[in-house]
Design an enzyme around this catalytic site. Structure first.
Site, mmCIF file in Angstrom:
data_model
loop_
_atom_site.group_PDB
_atom_site.id
_atom_site.type_symbol
_atom_site.label_atom_id
_atom_site.label_comp_id
_atom_site.label_asym_id
_atom_site.label_seq_id
_atom_site.Cartn_x
_atom_site.Cartn_y
_atom_site.Cartn_z
ATOM 1 N N ARG A 1 0.801 -1.225 0.000
ATOM 2 C CA ARG A 1 0.000 0.000 0.000
ATOM 3 C C ARG A 1 0.832 1.274 0.000
ATOM 4 N NH1 ARG A 1 -2.773 -4.167 1.535
ATOM 5 N NH2 ARG A 1 -0.926 -4.583 2.764
ATOM 6 N N THR A 2 1.842 1.325 0.852
ATOM 7 C CA THR A 2 2.595 2.577 0.937
ATOM 8 C C THR A 2 3.341 2.818 -0.371
ATOM 9 O OG1 THR A 2 2.812 2.152 3.295
ATOM 10 C CG2 THR A 2 4.180 3.889 2.387
ATOM 11 N N LYS B 1 27.114 -3.901 -2.693
ATOM 12 C CA LYS B 1 28.583 -3.910 -2.811
ATOM 13 C C LYS B 1 29.255 -3.316 -1.581
ATOM 14 C CE LYS B 1 28.130 -2.789 -7.729
ATOM 15 N NZ LYS B 1 28.414 -1.695 -8.678
ATOM 16 N N ARG C 1 11.547 3.752 3.058
ATOM 17 C CA ARG C 1 11.158 2.757 4.082
ATOM 18 C C ARG C 1 12.400 1.976 4.450
ATOM 19 N NH1 ARG C 1 5.978 -1.087 4.240
ATOM 20 N NH2 ARG C 1 5.164 0.931 4.907
ATOM 21 N N HIS D 1 5.559 5.911 11.357
ATOM 22 C CA HIS D 1 5.048 5.788 9.989
ATOM 23 C C HIS D 1 4.080 6.967 9.785
ATOM 24 C CE1 HIS D 1 3.734 4.199 6.274
ATOM 25 N NE2 HIS D 1 3.443 2.962 6.608
HETATM 26 C C1 NCD Z 1 2.268 -1.070 8.013
HETATM 27 C C2 NCD Z 1 3.762 -0.898 8.118
HETATM 28 O O1 NCD Z 1 4.496 -1.159 7.181
HETATM 29 O O2 NCD Z 1 4.160 -0.462 9.182
HETATM 30 N N1 NCD Z 1 1.832 -1.268 6.702
HETATM 31 C C3 NCD Z 1 1.464 -0.176 5.972
HETATM 32 O O3 NCD Z 1 2.290 0.617 5.599
HETATM 33 N N2 NCD Z 1 0.164 0.004 5.736
HETATM 34 C C4 NCD Z 1 1.700 -2.041 8.936
HETATM 35 C C5 NCD Z 1 2.325 -3.396 9.024
HETATM 36 O O4 NCD Z 1 3.194 -3.774 8.252
HETATM 37 O O5 NCD Z 1 1.892 -4.123 9.900
#
Ligand code: NCD
Length: 329
Positions: A73-74, A103, A124, A152
């Site tokens: 999703r993100t 590397k 991320r 997040h």
């Molecule tokens: C979450 C995350 O990555 O922290 N997912 C997301 O971005 N919707 C929640 C999760 O992974 O549990």
């Protein structure tokens, strides 16, 4: 790269009415008025998407999506957001295998490299504090798309937007937060977000080993959030405005054995649980992925927003955020 642990972000710029050129590392950078502005733009973005109106707001812009951890999703919503605004993306979903990280290049050099190619980086990373290090390394906006078990923030933007669009307010709300409260970054950012507003109450339910850390408990109470910890489904109060269910963060536990042991005592939303404890006009949220969190038999309940509004709102809010950070709104 050394790990930075913290509860406050004194070195990161707050938004204070101006998103242009800023990093988004933590929810603590925004105030109530900033959220209102973001939501107003998100509503415009929603109309644009619903009417398939082409946009050139980000024409000529490139955004790098650097995802050192898996994401559906993100990643998908940021990619869609940039493209719907007429911009382009550099999509890197496994930097540790496909970039020079493999590397032995340092994290900072990887950030500097993508900085040279793009106008913003969505990052991320499995390590708490990675977004903050990237922000200190680069001059273009860094958007934290999840750093380890820490924060997040853009998930909280969409979660708060979902609550606001549903209830018309972000104060005087009562929520039930369930799951891995120790490791879930969506929970940590949401608690920061809810504590920006008056008189919010959260009931917390988790396996014993995954309780909110005592430091966080004290910290969030100090920020004015009413926190009530409960230990069984039977204690769920029937007046909650929303339930926010999260999975056990398997990848952040010490071992598979620990996960398997904890997985015995997880909580699952079922039609019966909703019948017994949920109000008719509450909403059921989950940042997803749902892994042992919600019985699919609940999906068609009108209160279930996790596969519908909550996901869609992620697109609108991220479009709004990108437009604001690039100084286009
Ligand atoms: C979450 C995350 O990555 O922290 N997912 C997301 O971005 N919707 C929640 C999760 O992974 O549990």
């Amino acid at each position: 790269m050394s790990q930075i642990l913290y509860q406050t972000y004194a070195d990161i710029d707050t938004i204070q009415g101006n998103f242009t050129g800023k990093d988004i590392v933590s929810i603590d950078q925004v105030g109530v008025e900033d959220l209102k502005q973001l939501f107003q733009v998100a509503r415009c973005m929603k109309q644009q998407v619903l009417h398939h109106e082409p946009s050139t707001l980000l024409a000529g812009y490139v955004v790098s999506l650097l995802f050192f951890e898996p994401s559906s999703r993100t990643f998908g919503s940021f990619a869609s957001a940039v493209k719907r605004l007429g911009g382009q993306t550099i999509d890197i979903q496994n930097p540790e295998t496909v970039t020079s990280t493999r590397k032995g290049e340092t994290f900072e050099d990887t950030i500097r490299t993508f900085e040279a190619y793009s106008d913003a980086i969505v990052l991320r990373h499995p390590m708490a504090g990675a977004a903050r290090i990237a922000a200190a390394t680069s001059t273009i906006p860094i958007i934290n798309a999840g750093d380890g078990n820490n924060e997040h923030p853009t998930q909280t933007f969409l979660d708060l937007f979902t609550l606001y669009e549903n209830f018309g307010r972000l104060e005087n709300l009562t929520g039930l937060l369930v799951g891995d409260l120790l490791n879930s970054r969506t929970i940590h950012s949401l608690l920061r977000g809810l504590s920006l507003f008056e008189n919010n109450t959260v009931y917390l339910l988790s396996p014993r080993q995954l309780q909110l850390s005592r430091d966080d408990y004290v910290y969030f109470r100090g920020r004015g959030l009413n926190i009530i910890e409960i230990s069984s489904e039977r204690e769920i109060p029937q007046h909650c405005d929303f339930w926010y269910w999260t999975r056990i963060q398997k990848e952040r536990l010490a071992s598979l054995e620990v996960y398997q042991e904890i997985a015995q005592s997880t909580f699952v939303v079922t039609p019966q649980l909703l019948r017994d404890y949920a109000r008719r006009d509450m909403i059921l949220m989950d940042p997803l992925p749902r892994v042992g969190t919600i019985d699919p038999a609940v999906d068609n309940d009108e209160r279930a927003v996790y596969l519908k509004a909550q996901i869609r709102n992620g697109l609108y809010v991220r479009m709004a955020l990108l437009a604001l950070l690039m100084g286009k709104m």
